[in-house]
Design a protein around this motif. Sequence first.
Motif, mmCIF file in Angstrom:
data_model
loop_
_atom_site.group_PDB
_atom_site.id
_atom_site.type_symbol
_atom_site.label_atom_id
_atom_site.label_comp_id
_atom_site.label_asym_id
_atom_site.label_seq_id
_atom_site.Cartn_x
_atom_site.Cartn_y
_atom_site.Cartn_z
ATOM 1 N N VAL A 469 1.000 -1.328 -0.052
ATOM 2 C CA VAL A 469 0.021 0.069 -0.143
ATOM 3 C C VAL A 469 0.896 1.237 0.085
ATOM 4 C CG1 VAL A 469 -1.435 1.365 1.245
ATOM 5 C CG2 VAL A 469 -2.085 -1.110 1.107
ATOM 6 N N TRP A 470 1.707 1.199 0.839
ATOM 7 C CA TRP A 470 2.682 2.206 0.981
ATOM 8 C C TRP A 470 3.589 2.443 -0.353
ATOM 9 C CZ3 TRP A 470 7.808 1.810 4.544
ATOM 10 C CH2 TRP A 470 8.585 2.838 4.571
ATOM 11 N N ALA A 471 4.067 1.458 -1.121
ATOM 12 C CA ALA A 471 4.700 1.617 -2.236
ATOM 13 C C ALA A 471 3.904 2.125 -3.311
ATOM 14 C CB ALA A 471 5.258 0.115 -2.779
ATOM 15 N N ALA A 472 2.445 1.840 -3.403
ATOM 16 C CA ALA A 472 1.763 2.374 -4.555
ATOM 17 C C ALA A 472 1.282 3.761 -4.384
ATOM 18 C CB ALA A 472 0.202 1.633 -4.175
ATOM 19 N N GLY A 473 1.340 4.407 -3.059
ATOM 20 C CA GLY A 473 0.835 5.521 -2.564
ATOM 21 C C GLY A 473 2.425 6.420 -2.883
ATOM 22 N N LEU A 474 3.473 5.869 -2.882
ATOM 23 C CA LEU A 474 4.447 6.476 -3.198
ATOM 24 C C LEU A 474 4.783 6.677 -4.417
ATOM 25 C CD1 LEU A 474 7.088 8.182 -1.820
ATOM 26 C CD2 LEU A 474 8.296 5.813 -1.742
ATOM 27 N N ALA A 475 4.599 5.681 -5.468
ATOM 28 C CA ALA A 475 4.609 5.716 -6.827
ATOM 29 C C ALA A 475 3.853 6.574 -7.490
ATOM 30 C CB ALA A 475 4.505 4.350 -7.478
ATOM 31 N N LEU A 476 2.511 6.565 -7.029
ATOM 32 C CA LEU A 476 1.494 7.689 -7.145
ATOM 33 C C LEU A 476 1.883 9.145 -7.067
ATOM 34 C CD1 LEU A 476 -1.036 8.000 -8.939
ATOM 35 C CD2 LEU A 476 -2.275 7.730 -6.642
ATOM 36 N N PHE A 477 2.453 9.443 -5.883
ATOM 37 C CA PHE A 477 3.143 10.669 -5.484
ATOM 38 C C PHE A 477 4.280 11.139 -6.451
ATOM 39 C CE2 PHE A 477 6.862 12.743 -3.246
ATOM 40 C CZ PHE A 477 6.162 13.817 -3.020
ATOM 41 N N ASN A 478 5.143 9.973 -6.615
ATOM 42 C CA ASN A 478 6.462 10.357 -7.851
ATOM 43 C C ASN A 478 5.579 10.689 -9.006
ATOM 44 O OD1 ASN A 478 8.193 9.799 -5.949
ATOM 45 N ND2 ASN A 478 8.238 7.784 -6.224
ATOM 46 N N PHE A 479 4.507 10.020 -9.600
ATOM 47 C CA PHE A 479 4.201 10.369 -10.869
ATOM 48 C C PHE A 479 3.535 11.587 -11.040
ATOM 49 C CE2 PHE A 479 0.543 10.616 -13.671
ATOM 50 C CZ PHE A 479 0.917 9.938 -14.743
ATOM 51 N N ILE A 480 2.947 12.029 -9.931
ATOM 52 C CA ILE A 480 2.141 13.269 -9.797
ATOM 53 C C ILE A 480 3.308 14.421 -9.894
ATOM 54 C CG2 ILE A 480 0.809 14.986 -8.521
ATOM 55 C CD1 ILE A 480 -0.819 12.502 -7.421
ATOM 56 N N ASP A 481 4.275 14.158 -8.994
ATOM 57 C CA ASP A 481 5.347 15.011 -8.902
ATOM 58 C C ASP A 481 6.285 15.242 -10.166
ATOM 59 O OD1 ASP A 481 7.429 16.697 -7.582
ATOM 60 O OD2 ASP A 481 8.643 14.867 -6.973
ATOM 61 N N GLN A 482 6.457 14.352 -10.872
ATOM 62 C CA GLN A 482 6.803 14.304 -12.123
ATOM 63 C C GLN A 482 6.046 14.860 -13.180
ATOM 64 O OE1 GLN A 482 7.861 10.224 -13.141
ATOM 65 N NE2 GLN A 482 8.931 9.896 -11.547
ATOM 66 N N ASN A 483 4.566 14.904 -13.088
ATOM 67 C CA ASN A 483 3.759 15.222 -14.157
ATOM 68 C C ASN A 483 2.846 16.884 -13.988
ATOM 69 O OD1 ASN A 483 3.226 13.003 -16.559
ATOM 70 N ND2 ASN A 483 3.956 12.078 -14.447
ATOM 71 N N ALA A 484 2.838 16.958 -12.601
ATOM 72 C CA ALA A 484 1.967 18.126 -12.320
ATOM 73 C C ALA A 484 2.797 19.051 -11.684
ATOM 74 C CB ALA A 484 0.722 17.639 -11.636
ATOM 75 N N VAL A 485 3.841 18.880 -11.115
ATOM 76 C CA VAL A 485 4.576 19.942 -10.050
ATOM 77 C C VAL A 485 5.394 20.584 -10.882
ATOM 78 C CG1 VAL A 485 6.036 20.231 -8.125
ATOM 79 C CG2 VAL A 485 4.505 18.392 -8.152
ATOM 80 N N SER A 486 5.528 22.147 -10.584
ATOM 81 C CA SER A 486 6.276 23.146 -11.201
ATOM 82 C C SER A 486 7.874 22.704 -11.169
ATOM 83 C CB SER A 486 6.091 24.369 -10.812
ATOM 84 O OG SER A 486 6.771 24.678 -9.678
ATOM 85 N N GLU A 487 8.700 23.202 -11.984
ATOM 86 C CA GLU A 487 9.886 23.275 -11.735
ATOM 87 C C GLU A 487 10.755 24.137 -11.128
ATOM 88 O OE1 GLU A 487 11.288 20.454 -13.381
ATOM 89 O OE2 GLU A 487 9.356 19.922 -13.904
ATOM 90 N N GLU A 488 9.963 24.838 -10.163
ATOM 91 C CA GLU A 488 10.592 25.972 -9.433
ATOM 92 C C GLU A 488 11.552 25.267 -8.692
ATOM 93 O OE1 GLU A 488 7.606 27.988 -7.354
ATOM 94 O OE2 GLU A 488 6.623 28.477 -9.025
ATOM 95 N N LEU A 489 11.424 24.272 -7.958
ATOM 96 C CA LEU A 489 12.603 23.752 -7.084
ATOM 97 C C LEU A 489 13.912 23.439 -7.836
ATOM 98 C CD1 LEU A 489 13.687 22.657 -4.413
ATOM 99 C CD2 LEU A 489 12.507 20.387 -5.137
ATOM 100 N N ASP A 490 13.909 22.734 -9.100
ATOM 101 C CA ASP A 490 14.860 22.540 -9.851
ATOM 102 C C ASP A 490 15.502 23.843 -10.318
ATOM 103 O OD1 ASP A 490 14.452 19.730 -9.513
ATOM 104 O OD2 ASP A 490 13.390 19.759 -11.581
#
Length: 505
Positions: A469-490
């Motif tokens: 369950v943890w792995a699934a949530g983290l994978a989804l978090f990573n996916f959203i991070d890659q696809n919808a979060v701005s590049e401001e941090l980078d």
Amino acid sequence: MAPSSLRPPRHHPSPLVVLAIAVLLVLRTADGLPEAGGGGGGGGLYREILRDETVQRLKELGKISDGDGYLERTFLSPASIRATGVIVSWMKDAGLTTWVDQMGNIHGRYEPANSTRDALLIGSHMDTVVDAGMYDGALGIISAISALKVLKVTGKLQRLTRPVEVIAFSDEEGIRFQTTFLGSAAVAGTLPESILQVSDKSGTTLQDVLKMNSFEATSTAISQARYNPESVGSYVEVHMEQGPVLEALHYPLGVVKGIAGQTRLKVIVDGSQGHAGTVPMKLRRDPMVAAAELVVTLERLCKEPNSLLTYDEECSCFTEESLAGLVCTVGELNTWPSASNVIPGQVNFTVDIRAMDDQVRETIVTSFSRLVLQKCDDRLVDCKVEHKHSAAATHCDPELTSQLKRAARSTVSAMPGRTVAAGETPVLMSGAGHDAMAMARLTKIGMLFVRCRGGISHSPEESVMDNDVWAAGLALFNFIDQNAVSEELDAGQNVVAVALAVAES
């Protein structure tokens, strides 16, 4: 002591370097990254939310049931209404704006200010089968809410550049009205107007049920649930595998490349009702034995299709590869009047036929319908085959599949105590239907499967390990991070790197 002219000069950090380091520390803290020697949310891979809280919520939702001692939550049942309030509270806790549409679907959305990008939709279904497990459907909803909650607590929710929305669909299983995807088909805009007159076993129509729950219950109102395809960029669904492949591969996550097509039939066999002790065997028109023969015929047809096909029905698609996903099931059988000393007057049963190859599935449906009429003729009973549901095989978007595969691989490689290599993310086909099939009529889709024990589903024995369950949530978090979060941090980190380089030059 060396002369002062030969000693290396003592550099004090310039104000620019100090500022750069401060910015980097702030960015690292906002991102939830672990500080040196510490754990924290990032260091623990957000375990408290993505595992502990998610599992607790799965258990809580699993207790909301219409069944006495078992889990049952069908379309707009009393338990479904209670579950709606709970899910809405969880969505709000994740920082989402919530509403319930005219088909009972629950929406939780984060809308970035001034965003012009199309939305990422993430969802699964809140309804269950009878005597269900607590993971089917619910895992995808709660994991998505948890992933967005992590975005909220790390400060990334405010840096989304595209809308992200979680949808808990009101009906996927089709238990109450024997027609699947009522919720997701409404969002996709594919429900026919006639759907309002479909009735459940008690004779209550879908329109009646909607009215009883204070919905408008008109075709115009239902059409308001439809999304404009131009406003949606993609749909992603996390779901337990419901099969044994991932467990056999010793891998927690897998990505889906396609979903089998599905046809649901209802076969009605009418005979002559009579006394069990007075009607001679040779004079009976018994629908029960006719139905039994039809069930066995269906099994043989799906195990050895070429043996029962006529010349006209044979096709070049019946190769070993095209038949690999073919499965047929009789899951429900009813008799009338259903008494031990009465020859039944009517027997009806359901048929579920699935295949990855649509031509194979359609040929099996045609062949079985022919065999029903033929065998009922031989037994002097009347038969009718009703088509209840049909859905073509659905293929996942290759780009989304690759992105989910990367997210799963990076997740598994980071999980504590992993025993598999990071590059082994399996790619699977799904024999089960999912809301993604309906959503594919609206936008491109992707799916992530989660390992379950023994491949068991549609049963209280459903089981998914907490760490999966943890792995699934983290994978989804990573996916959203890659696809919808701005590049401001980078970008901020690049500013720091440039500043340090300038200071050193």
